[in-house]
Write a protein that holds these residues in place. Structure first.
Motif, PDB file in Angstrom:
ATOM      1  N   GLY A  90      44.333  -1.731  33.666  1.00 58.03           N
ATOM      2  CA  GLY A  90      43.633  -0.610  32.983  1.00 58.03           C
ATOM      3  C   GLY A  90      42.586  -1.356  31.478  1.00 58.03           C
ATOM      4  N   VAL A  91      44.292  -1.846  30.912  1.00 55.95           N
ATOM      5  CA  VAL A  91      43.215  -3.593  29.753  1.00 55.95           C
ATOM      6  C   VAL A  91      42.627  -4.636  30.180  1.00 55.95           C
ATOM      7  CG1 VAL A  91      44.800  -3.682  27.848  1.00 55.95           C
ATOM      8  CG2 VAL A  91      45.571  -2.066  28.037  1.00 55.95           C
ATOM      9  N   VAL A  92      43.716  -5.055  31.221  1.00 49.47           N
ATOM     10  CA  VAL A  92      43.205  -6.491  31.550  1.00 49.47           C
ATOM     11  C   VAL A  92      41.887  -5.681  31.359  1.00 49.47           C
ATOM     12  CG1 VAL A  92      43.353  -7.954  32.705  1.00 49.47           C
ATOM     13  CG2 VAL A  92      45.624  -7.504  31.841  1.00 49.47           C
ATOM     14  N   ALA A  93      41.333  -5.549  32.564  1.00 47.30           N
ATOM     15  CA  ALA A  93      39.874  -5.437  32.914  1.00 47.30           C
ATOM     16  C   ALA A  93      39.451  -4.610  31.730  1.00 47.30           C
ATOM     17  CB  ALA A  93      39.879  -4.113  34.195  1.00 47.30           C
ATOM     18  N   ALA A  94      39.139  -4.108  31.662  1.00 51.07           N
ATOM     19  CA  ALA A  94      38.840  -3.632  29.673  1.00 51.07           C
ATOM     20  C   ALA A  94      38.440  -5.165  28.790  1.00 51.07           C
ATOM     21  CB  ALA A  94      39.224  -2.465  29.000  1.00 51.07           C
ATOM     22  N   VAL A  99      34.911  -8.976  27.294  1.00 51.40           N
ATOM     23  CA  VAL A  99      34.627 -10.411  26.810  1.00 51.40           C
ATOM     24  C   VAL A  99      33.594 -11.443  27.913  1.00 51.40           C
ATOM     25  CG1 VAL A  99      35.705 -13.096  27.507  1.00 51.40           C
ATOM     26  CG2 VAL A  99      36.683 -11.391  25.929  1.00 51.40           C
ATOM     27  N   GLY A 100      33.585  -9.964  28.493  1.00 57.05           N
ATOM     28  CA  GLY A 100      32.777 -11.393  29.565  1.00 57.05           C
ATOM     29  C   GLY A 100      31.194 -10.550  29.486  1.00 57.05           C
ATOM     30  N   ILE A 104      28.027 -13.924  28.651  1.00 56.51           N
ATOM     31  CA  ILE A 104      27.083 -13.803  29.433  1.00 56.51           C
ATOM     32  C   ILE A 104      25.993 -13.176  29.104  1.00 56.51           C
ATOM     33  CG2 ILE A 104      26.490 -12.743  32.065  1.00 56.51           C
ATOM     34  CD1 ILE A 104      29.455 -12.716  32.535  1.00 56.51           C
ATOM     35  N   ALA A 105      26.155 -11.685  28.313  1.00 56.58           N
ATOM     36  CA  ALA A 105      25.151 -11.094  27.977  1.00 56.58           C
ATOM     37  C   ALA A 105      24.406 -11.747  26.914  1.00 56.58           C
ATOM     38  CB  ALA A 105      24.938  -9.380  28.508  1.00 56.58           C
ATOM     39  N   GLY A 106      25.502 -11.851  25.881  1.00 57.51           N
ATOM     40  CA  GLY A 106      25.871 -12.650  24.516  1.00 57.51           C
ATOM     41  C   GLY A 106      24.266 -13.270  24.494  1.00 57.51           C
TER      42      GLY A 106
ATOM     43  N   MET B  78      33.604 -11.410  16.338  1.00 61.17           N
ATOM     44  CA  MET B  78      33.066 -10.030  16.109  1.00 61.17           C
ATOM     45  C   MET B  78      32.935  -9.522  16.639  1.00 61.17           C
ATOM     46  SD  MET B  78      34.306  -9.236  13.278  1.00 61.17           S
ATOM     47  CE  MET B  78      34.091  -8.215  12.437  1.00 61.17           C
ATOM     48  N   GLU B  79      31.805  -9.591  17.358  1.00 63.12           N
ATOM     49  CA  GLU B  79      31.484  -8.842  18.833  1.00 63.12           C
ATOM     50  C   GLU B  79      32.433  -8.424  19.548  1.00 63.12           C
ATOM     51  OE1 GLU B  79      28.792  -7.161  17.672  1.00 63.12           O
ATOM     52  OE2 GLU B  79      27.397  -7.670  17.702  1.00 63.12           O
ATOM     53  N   THR B  80      33.267  -9.418  20.107  1.00 59.47           N
ATOM     54  CA  THR B  80      34.418  -9.061  21.130  1.00 59.47           C
ATOM     55  C   THR B  80      35.183  -8.166  20.212  1.00 59.47           C
ATOM     56  OG1 THR B  80      33.772 -11.011  22.129  1.00 59.47           O
ATOM     57  CG2 THR B  80      36.073  -9.963  22.834  1.00 59.47           C
ATOM     58  N   LYS B  81      35.647  -9.704  19.148  1.00 57.83           N
ATOM     59  CA  LYS B  81      36.843  -8.555  18.107  1.00 57.83           C
ATOM     60  C   LYS B  81      36.716  -7.305  18.010  1.00 57.83           C
ATOM     61  CE  LYS B  81      39.498  -9.768  13.870  1.00 57.83           C
ATOM     62  NZ  LYS B  81      38.514  -9.219  12.025  1.00 57.83           N
TER      63      LYS B  81
END
Lengths: 106, 147
Positions: A90-94, A99-100, A104-106, B78-81
């Motif tokens: 759960g934690v790793v997938a979240a 991050v992904g 990618i989208a960011g 920041m968005e990730t953090k």
């Protein structure tokens, strides 16, 4: 003989942790992809992040207490190994979704 | 930057719990429980102070970062953090619940606590690193403005 079980709240809140972590990540994707959802979240508390954190924390507590009521209040009987695997997954997938998404989208 | 101090407190307490849990016995069970509670309290303090700072004061920093040469300090770090920190808060809150089991007599419960403490340490360090890059984002933007 060695004790190999954990308390009912350890099992229920462990599962709640895994579930809430995933919902945290999914909520990131939904609010970033939908300006309507983000605006709605902002209108609730004044800041979308405050609403986001509040939703996840309330779900964590609610899931934890609800899952502890399973089996007529005895709680879930889950092997600890499975509990550890569920929390890790759960934690790793979240973390990977968050991050992904921003990579990618960011 | 009080939230950074509390965040470090949470990570250090998790390391303490990890080491003590490796050698769990009847004599250190109470200490493991108290230090795991301290880790959770430090994390909550960090979250509340950092959250207040983020909501009230960060918008000014964000505007500076986005005009500078490191816009990714906000757009990615920041968005990730701000969302990874919620995972850390959940883990730190759960640690005392897991540590309430009889760790000296239960190898499986001990493994659970070890995994949780390790995740808190890893995620805590990642988040501290993100914070450092965000601060650098402000710094390089202000430096670039002066040149």
């Amino acid at each position: 003989m060695e004790n190999r079980t954990v308390s009912k709240y350890t099992a229920s809140f462990g599962l709640a942790l895994a579930l809430s972590s995933l919902l945290n990540a999914l909520l990131v994707v939904v609010k970033e992809k939908s300006p309507v959802v983000q605006a709605e979240m902002k209108s609730l508390t004044g800041h979308h992040w405050v609403t986001h954190a509040a939703i996840v924390l309330v779900l964590f507590v609610a899931f934890g207490f609800l899952l502890a009521q399973f089996k007529r209040g005895q709680g879930l009987t889950l092997p600890v190994n499975r509990l550890i695997q569920t929390i890790l997954a759960g934690v790793v997938a979240a973390g990977a979704i968050i991050v992904g998404f921003y990579l990618i989208a960011g | 930057m009080t939230h950074v101090l509390f965040g470090v407190g949470c990570v250090l307490a998790a390391v303490w719990v990890f080491v003590d849990a490796l050698n769990a016995c009847e004599s250190n069970l109470k200490r493991i429980q108290w230090v795991s509670r301290a880790s959770a309290v430090f994390m909550w303090l960090s979250f509340l102070v950092g959250g207040y700072w983020y909501v009230v004061f960060y918008p000014a920093d964000k505007a500076i970062i986005l005009k500078g040469p490191w816009p990714f300090a906000h757009e990615y770090f920041m968005e990730t953090k701000e969302h990874l920190v919620i995972l850390l808060l959940l883990l730190a809150t759960y640690l005392p619940i897991a540590a309430s089991n009889p760790l000296a007599a239960n190898r499986e419960a001990r493994r659970l606590v070890l995994w949780l403490a390790a995740l808190i340490l890893l995620l805590g360090l990642i988040i501290e690193g993100h914070g450092a890059i965000i601060a650098m984002g402000v710094k390089v933007a202000l430096l670039a403005k002066q040149i």
